[in-house]
Design an enzyme around this catalytic site. Sequence first.
Site, mmCIF file in Angstrom:
data_model
loop_
_atom_site.group_PDB
_atom_site.id
_atom_site.type_symbol
_atom_site.label_atom_id
_atom_site.label_comp_id
_atom_site.label_asym_id
_atom_site.label_seq_id
_atom_site.Cartn_x
_atom_site.Cartn_y
_atom_site.Cartn_z
ATOM 1 N N CYS A 73 -2.770 -63.366 -58.203
ATOM 2 C CA CYS A 73 -3.001 -62.115 -58.946
ATOM 3 C C CYS A 73 -1.764 -61.220 -58.913
ATOM 4 O O CYS A 73 -0.949 -61.293 -57.990
ATOM 5 C CB CYS A 73 -4.150 -61.334 -58.319
ATOM 6 S SG CYS A 73 -5.751 -62.126 -58.401
ATOM 7 N N GLU A 75 -1.551 -58.076 -58.172
ATOM 8 C CA GLU A 75 -1.480 -57.191 -57.006
ATOM 9 C C GLU A 75 -0.791 -57.889 -55.841
ATOM 10 O O GLU A 75 0.089 -57.329 -55.179
ATOM 11 C CB GLU A 75 -2.900 -56.768 -56.554
ATOM 12 C CG GLU A 75 -3.638 -55.899 -57.555
ATOM 13 C CD GLU A 75 -4.474 -56.691 -58.549
ATOM 14 O OE1 GLU A 75 -4.071 -57.812 -58.934
ATOM 15 O OE2 GLU A 75 -5.535 -56.193 -58.956
HETATM 16 N N1 THU Z 1 -6.151 -61.100 -61.933
HETATM 17 C C1 THU Z 1 -5.198 -60.243 -61.460
HETATM 18 O O1 THU Z 1 -3.998 -60.520 -61.545
HETATM 19 N N2 THU Z 1 -5.619 -59.090 -60.890
HETATM 20 C C2 THU Z 1 -6.899 -58.668 -60.848
HETATM 21 O O2 THU Z 1 -7.161 -57.570 -60.351
HETATM 22 C C3 THU Z 1 -7.970 -59.519 -61.375
HETATM 23 C C4 THU Z 1 -7.571 -60.863 -61.832
HETATM 24 C C5 THU Z 1 -5.702 -62.317 -62.604
HETATM 25 C C6 THU Z 1 -5.956 -63.599 -61.880
HETATM 26 C C7 THU Z 1 -5.963 -64.588 -63.029
HETATM 27 O O3 THU Z 1 -4.629 -64.939 -63.336
HETATM 28 C C8 THU Z 1 -6.532 -63.795 -64.194
HETATM 29 O O4 THU Z 1 -6.357 -62.433 -63.840
HETATM 30 C C9 THU Z 1 -7.988 -64.080 -64.490
HETATM 31 O O5 THU Z 1 -8.756 -63.974 -63.363
#
Ligand code: THU
Length: 161
Positions: A73, A75
């Site tokens: 993700c 973050e």
């Molecule tokens: N994702 C993030 O980068 N941050 C979040 O807070 C929620 C989900 C990403 C992970 C994945 O690459 C995509 O979003 C779908 O879940």
Amino acid sequence: MAQEIKKEVSLQIFKESELTPEIKQLLEKARYAAKNARAPYSDFQVGAALLLSDGSIVLGNNQENAAYPAGLCAERVAFFAAKANNPTASILKAVVVALKMKSSPNSIPAPCGNCRQVMSEYEHAQPENIELYLAGGEGDILMSKSIGNLLPFEFSSDQLV
Ligand code: THU
């Protein structure tokens, strides 16, 4: 009769026009990072911009992989980059943007549980709380003055043997 334990959390909602110039700048940088996200599988582009105590700004975005769990993700990409490159600086502010959300253009993204855990541990490891802003493609912005509001009753190293 079981005893009930309650824990309050506090979140604030801002309009973009109400944000300080500093947060607006972080929001722009988070949007830029989100546009560069690698999200070919979900098409859910997320960007994060962190302000550190030495004034530097660190960006992150989600990085997906064909082996899905290998991706990360936005973050955690940003938090790990900050701590890898500048381990002694505190993370003071974090702005997270999801460019497009299915439910409605005005939806606000919510960090996943793993990211909450990671952000929470870094907050506990420094003197300052981390101010977190969450923004969708447009519309209101959710703000928390501490990661603790997103992860009450968190697991921490205090519980390890
Ligand atoms: N994702 C993030 O980068 N941050 C979040 O807070 C929620 C989900 C990403 C992970 C994945 O690459 C995509 O979003 C779908 O879940």
